[in-house]
Design an enzyme around this catalytic site. Structure first.
Site, PDB file in Angstrom:
ATOM      1  N   ASP A   7       1.047  -1.348   0.239  1.00  0.00           N
ATOM      2  CA  ASP A   7      -0.326   0.064   0.006  1.00  0.00           C
ATOM      3  C   ASP A   7       0.746   1.099   0.328  1.00  0.00           C
ATOM      4  OD1 ASP A   7      -2.603   1.486   0.431  1.00  0.00           O
ATOM      5  OD2 ASP A   7      -1.709   1.889   1.862  1.00  0.00           O
ATOM      6  N   GLU A   9       0.640   6.247   0.543  1.00  0.00           N
ATOM      7  CA  GLU A   9      -0.145   7.458   0.700  1.00  0.00           C
ATOM      8  C   GLU A   9       0.438   8.245  -0.565  1.00  0.00           C
ATOM      9  OE1 GLU A   9      -2.460   6.665   1.761  1.00  0.00           O
ATOM     10  OE2 GLU A   9      -2.339   5.191   2.945  1.00  0.00           O
ATOM     11  N   HIS A  57      -4.819  10.519   5.658  1.00  0.00           N
ATOM     12  CA  HIS A  57      -3.542   9.933   6.325  1.00  0.00           C
ATOM     13  C   HIS A  57      -2.674  10.724   7.538  1.00  0.00           C
ATOM     14  CE1 HIS A  57      -1.256  12.519   4.001  1.00  0.00           C
ATOM     15  NE2 HIS A  57      -1.569  11.222   2.377  1.00  0.00           N
ATOM     16  N   HIS A 154      -5.264   6.269   7.181  1.00  0.00           N
ATOM     17  CA  HIS A 154      -4.885   5.290   6.839  1.00  0.00           C
ATOM     18  C   HIS A 154      -3.863   5.252   6.552  1.00  0.00           C
ATOM     19  CE1 HIS A 154      -7.987   5.351   3.094  1.00  0.00           C
ATOM     20  NE2 HIS A 154      -8.982   5.388   4.832  1.00  0.00           N
ATOM     21  N   ASP A 159      -1.814  -0.854   6.528  1.00  0.00           N
ATOM     22  CA  ASP A 159      -2.878  -0.892   5.445  1.00  0.00           C
ATOM     23  C   ASP A 159      -2.692  -2.489   4.976  1.00  0.00           C
ATOM     24  OD1 ASP A 159      -4.500   0.986   6.609  1.00  0.00           O
ATOM     25  OD2 ASP A 159      -4.669   2.029   4.712  1.00  0.00           O
TER      26      ASP A 159
END
Length: 244
Positions: A7, A9, A57, A154, A159
């Site tokens: 994942d 960001e 986030h 997040h 995640d």
């Protein structure tokens, strides 16, 4: 197959507006178990972060000012994912950003992740299994009973860990996500094997029945009254009791 759940960001979206990756989180899965190996880094993007992205986030420019740039971790990241099956929720988004990061540091030979990794989009898989339903990571956690209570914001590593749990549950039913080396059985070569599902015997003793006391019944009635007040009508339980 070695799998890596991944994942990211970012500073915002889309990537075509010059947005950058600011966090990468990966966890390794082998034999349907987390191995304990992971890759996690925060990155200095050399640009501002959109307020909308910060709301998602919580990562600010101030926090990232002393973090490495992608070029500083590119080799380590490439070695971690190379040859693995990548499991990503909404894969085109993350892969597009990561491909762009390789382009920006002058490594075009690495800028097509799908050429050296098998990419599996868990969002597309969920849509095929649950058409017409919400298939966000939070929705899948609720559907499959995966604990995401620590996910206020997040975060790439968190995640990735949650997605690993969702993916294994979605593809194999009951799973054991404990780390290798936790005392479970191995295959004789130091590699951990999935714990077999223990089935109940056909004949088993009947359990002891504990009747509700007056305090329990009063609490139950109060709860039903609260439900009826909120719903503006009798609860299903009350309707069933009245039929009986």
């Amino acid at each position: 197959m070695r799998r890596v759940v991944l994942d990211t960001e970012t500073t915002g979206m889309p990537v075509t507006d010059g947005h950058r990756v600011i966090e990468i989180g990966c966890v390794e899965v082998e034999g349907r178990r987390l191995t304990g190996r992971h890759f996690h880094v925060y990155l200095q993007p050399d640009r501002d972060i959109d307020e909308g992205a910060i709301a998602v986030h919580g990562i600010t420019s101030e926090y990232l000012k002393d973090k490495p740039r992608f070029k500083d971790v590119a080799d380590e990241f490439y070695e971690f994912i190379k040859g693995a099956q990548l499991i990503i929720h909404n894969a085109p988004f993350d892969v597009g950003f990561l491909n762009n990061e390789f382009v920006l540091i002058g490594q075009p030979e690495r800028s097509d992740i799908a050429s050296y990794c098998d990419v599996l989009d868990s969002l597309q898989m969920a849509r095929e299994r649950h058409p017409g339903q919400r298939n966000s990571l939070d929705a899948l956690c609720k559907r499959y009973g995966v604990d995401n209570s620590g996910r206020d914001l997040h975060g790439a590593l968190l995640d990735a860990e949650i997605l690993a749990d969702v993916y294994l549950t979605m593809t194999g039913g009951q799973t054991n996500l404990s780390l290798a080396g936790d005392g479970s059985e191995g295959d004789g070569n130091g590699r951990q094997q999935p714990t077999a599902i223990r089935r109940l015997p056909a004949e088993r003793p009947r359990g002891r029945v504990i009747r509700a006391d007056g305090e329990d019944l009063a609490a139950h009635a109060a709860r039903l009254a609260l439900i009826e007040k909120s719903a503006g009508g009798p609860s299903l339980w009350a309707q069933m009791e009245r039929k009986d």
